[in-house]
Design a protein around this motif. Structure first.
Motif, PDB file in Angstrom:
ATOM      1  N   SER A   1       0.841  -1.194   0.000  1.00 34.11           N
ATOM      2  CA  SER A   1       0.000   0.000   0.000  1.00 34.11           C
ATOM      3  C   SER A   1       0.882   1.253   0.000  1.00 34.11           C
ATOM      4  O   SER A   1       2.066   1.178   0.334  1.00 34.11           O
ATOM      5  CB  SER A   1      -0.919  -0.006   1.224  1.00 34.11           C
ATOM      6  OG  SER A   1      -0.154   0.216   2.383  1.00 34.11           O
ATOM      7  N   PRO A   2       0.329   2.411  -0.348  1.00 27.78           N
ATOM      8  CA  PRO A   2       1.153   3.630  -0.394  1.00 27.78           C
ATOM      9  C   PRO A   2       1.765   3.991   0.963  1.00 27.78           C
ATOM     10  O   PRO A   2       2.718   4.751   1.030  1.00 27.78           O
ATOM     11  CB  PRO A   2       0.176   4.711  -0.842  1.00 27.78           C
ATOM     12  CG  PRO A   2      -0.915   3.988  -1.546  1.00 27.78           C
ATOM     13  CD  PRO A   2      -1.026   2.660  -0.873  1.00 27.78           C
ATOM     14  N   ASP A   3       1.212   3.422   2.059  1.00 25.38           N
ATOM     15  CA  ASP A   3       1.805   3.671   3.374  1.00 25.38           C
ATOM     16  C   ASP A   3       2.692   2.518   3.840  1.00 25.38           C
ATOM     17  O   ASP A   3       3.024   2.425   5.025  1.00 25.38           O
ATOM     18  CB  ASP A   3       0.735   4.015   4.416  1.00 25.38           C
ATOM     19  CG  ASP A   3      -0.533   3.202   4.269  1.00 25.38           C
ATOM     20  OD1 ASP A   3      -0.563   2.328   3.394  1.00 25.38           O
ATOM     21  OD2 ASP A   3      -1.488   3.428   5.032  1.00 25.38           O
ATOM     22  N   GLY A   4       3.046   1.622   2.920  1.00 19.22           N
ATOM     23  CA  GLY A   4       4.082   0.629   3.217  1.00 19.22           C
ATOM     24  C   GLY A   4       3.617  -0.640   3.902  1.00 19.22           C
ATOM     25  O   GLY A   4       4.394  -1.286   4.593  1.00 19.22           O
ATOM     26  N   VAL A   5       2.353  -1.011   3.737  1.00 19.42           N
ATOM     27  CA  VAL A   5       1.853  -2.241   4.359  1.00 19.42           C
ATOM     28  C   VAL A   5       1.531  -3.235   3.247  1.00 19.42           C
ATOM     29  O   VAL A   5       0.871  -2.879   2.270  1.00 19.42           O
ATOM     30  CB  VAL A   5       0.597  -1.960   5.201  1.00 19.42           C
ATOM     31  CG1 VAL A   5       0.121  -3.213   5.906  1.00 19.42           C
ATOM     32  CG2 VAL A   5       0.868  -0.860   6.212  1.00 19.42           C
ATOM     33  N   VAL A   6       1.995  -4.473   3.400  1.00 14.62           N
ATOM     34  CA  VAL A   6       1.695  -5.500   2.401  1.00 14.62           C
ATOM     35  C   VAL A   6       0.326  -6.093   2.734  1.00 14.62           C
ATOM     36  O   VAL A   6       0.128  -6.638   3.814  1.00 14.62           O
ATOM     37  CB  VAL A   6       2.789  -6.587   2.380  1.00 14.62           C
ATOM     38  CG1 VAL A   6       2.424  -7.681   1.383  1.00 14.62           C
ATOM     39  CG2 VAL A   6       4.135  -5.982   2.033  1.00 14.62           C
TER      40      VAL A   6
END
Lengths: 189, 243
Positions: free
Chosen positions: B136-141
Motif C-alpha cells: 500500500s502507499p503507506d508501506g503495508v503489504v
C-alpha cells in the motif's frame, strides 16, 4: 488517391478491429473494478475494506476512563507499562452466532457452488454491556507463571522464579497484587 | 460540425478511455488519515522478548486467525558455540501458550518473534497474477481477499513463511499490520499486548518517531538481508543463527 483504390476490404477489416476494441472497452468497464489502478496494479478500494475490520483491543486509555482507581494503583508499580488488555484480554468479545434461518432450496443450490464463508459472530464491547461482556479475570497460576517462570531462554534481567520453590504452592496473589506486584504494595486480600 | 468517418473512428476510442477515467472517480481517502504521510514498519527488540506468547494470542483474537495458523509467532532458538549454522528451533503452537522451561546449559537460548516483514520490495506481491496483493502507499503489504484466487503463489514466494491459505475463505491471508487499527491512530494488537515492549510499531515517515534515534544508536538487522526484500521489520540484537 489511387493507392486506396480497391482497398475497401481493408477498411472494413480495420473497422472490425476498432469495433472489437470498443467492445473490449465496454466489457472492461463493467468487469474491472472502478478503483483498480488507482494507486497501482491493484484495487485501491481494498485498503478501505481492510480498514473496516473491527478492532477488538481498545487500548488502555479506554479502560482507564472508567477504572481510574486501578490505573492509579498500576502506575506506581512495575507493571505500569503493561497494558490492561495484555492480561485481561480484548474489550470487544465475540458473541455466539445467532440462529440463522434455514436457507431455501435455491440458496442451498447456490451455496453448493460458491461455498459462502461462515458468518462472523457479532461483537459487543465491555462498555456497552459491563455485566454481560466481562474481560477475563485471569487465573494468576497461569498468567503470572507464563511470564515469570524461570527459563534460560528469558532475558537475564527479567524477574523470574521457580514457582514451586518460590511460593510453595500458594497462589501468587497471596503476596503480590498483580496491578502493583511489589511486596510493599501488599497482596490482594 | 461535420465529422468524417475517419475522425469518428479516432475519436470514439479516445472518448471511451476518457469516460473510463471519469467513472473511476477520485481516490478515496479516510477523513483524517493520509496514506502518503506514513511508511509503517515494526521494531522487534529480541533482548526484551520473554516468549510469553501474548502477541500470538492477541493477533489471533484481533484478526480472527484460525487455530493452527499464525500471522505472527514466536520461535525459541537454542544455539551451540560449535555449530551456529544449525540451531535447534521450536515454536509449539506458534508459542501461543509460552514455551517449556529451558534448563541452563552450555548453549545459547533466545526468543525471536516473527511476522510479515512488510517488505518494500516484497517478492510475494510481485508473483500475484491478478493484482490481489500489493504494497500500500503507506508501506503495508495487504491482500485484497475479494480479488484473490487462492492460487498460493504468494504463499510460496514469501521468503519468511508469513502467508497461508485461509481454510474457510480459501484465499491468501497474512498480517495486515493491523491496518484497521493503525489507520485509526491505534497501535497493532501484538504491540498492545506485549508486556515488555519487545515490539513497537514504527512510522519511518514521522520525524518524531523514536525509531530514527533507535536505528542510529543500535545494531539493527533485518531477516535475510541478502534477499534484498526491503524488509521493514527491524530486529535489535538479532543473532547470526536466525533464519
Amino acid at each position: 488517391m489511387s493507392i486506396f483504390k480497391d482497398a475497401g476490404h481493408l477498411f472494413r477489416f480495420a473497422g472490425l478491429f476498432v469495433l472489437a476494441f470498443l467492445v473490449f472497452l465496454v466489457v472492461r468497464h463493467y468487469v474491472v473494478p472502478k478503483s483498480f489502478g488507482q494507486y497501482g496494479h491493484y484495487r485501491g478500494a481494498a485498503m478501505g475494506e481492510i480498514a473496516q475490520h473491527p478492532a477488538k483491543f481498545s487500548g488502555h486509555d479506554t479502560c482507564e476512563s472508567c477504572h481510574s482507581d486501578v490505573a492509579e494503583k498500576k502506575s506506581h508499580g512495575k507493571h505500569a507499562h503493561v497494558n490492561c488488555e495484555a492480561c485481561h484480554g480484548a474489550l470487544f468479545q465475540r458473541l455466539p452466532i445467532p440462529e440463522q434461518p434455514k436457507p431455501g432450496i435455491y440458496q442451498r443450490f447456490v451455496n453448493l457452488i460458491v461455498h459462502p464463508p461462515p458468518p462472523d459472530p457479532p461483537l459487543l464491547h465491555h462498555a456497552d454491556d459491563p455485566t454481560g461482556v466481562k474481560p477475563e479475570l485471569p487465573d494468576t497460576s497461569v498468567l503470572c507463571v507464563r511470564c515469570h517462570t524461570a527459563s534460560a531462554a528469558k532475558p537475564k534481567n527479567f524477574p523470574q522464579v521457580v514457582p514451586a520453590e518460590h511460593s510453595n504452592g500458594l497462589p501468587c496473589e497471596t503476596c503480590h497484587q498483580p496491578h502493583n506486584p511489589g511486596m510493599d504494595a501488599g497482596g490482594a486480600k | 460540425m461535420n465529422i468524417s468517418r475517419r475522425q469518428m473512428l479516432i475519436l470514439l476510442p479516445a472518448a471511451a478511455v476518457a469516460w473510463e477515467s471519469v467513472l473511476a472517480g477520485t481516490p478515496e481517502q479516510a477523513s483524517n488519515y493520509k496514506m502518503s504521510d506514513h511508511w509503517w514498519g515494526m521494531l522487534i527488540d529480541i533482548p526484551k522478548c520473554i516468549g510469553c506468547g501474548n502477541c500470538v494470542r492477541a493477533c489471533q483474537t484481533e484478526n480472527d486467525v484460525p487455530d493452527g495458523l499464525f500471522r505472527t509467532w514466536v520461535e525459541r532458538y537454542h544455539v551451540s558455540d560449535e555449530d551456529m549454522t544449525r540451531p535447534e528451533v521450536i515454536s509449539p503452537d506458534g508459542g501461543k501458550n509460552g514455551f517449556p522451561v529451558a534448563a541452563e546449559d552450555d548453549k545459547k537460548y533466545f526468543f525471536v518473534p516473527k511476522m510479515c516483514n512488510h517488505c518494500a520490495d516484497s517478492p510475494c506481491t510481485q508473483v500475484c497474477p491478478v493484482g490481489a496483493t500489493f504494497v500500500s502507499p503507506d508501506g503495508v503489504v495487504l491482500v485484497d481477499q475479494k480479488y484473490c484466487l487462492g492460487c498460493a503463489y504468494c504463499v510460496q514466494a514469501c521468503p519468511y513463511g508469513c502467508r497461508y491459505i485461509h481454510p474457510q475463505k480459501e484465499v491468501a491471508d497474512k498480517c495486515t499490520l493491523c491496518y484497521h487499527r493503525i489507520t485509526q491512530g491505534l497501535t497493532t494488537a501484538c504491540c498492545e499486548a506485549c508486556p515488555t515492549g519487545a515490539r513497537q510499531l514504527v512510522d519511518l515517515k514521522d520525524p518524531k518517531d523514536p525509531i530514527h534515534e533507535f536505528l542510529k544508536t543500535h545494531s539493527v538487522q533485518v531477516l535475510k538481508p541478502q534477499m534484498a526484500t526491503g524488509s521493514k521489520a527491524f530486529y535489535n540484537g538479532l543473532d547470526g543463527s536466525v533464519r
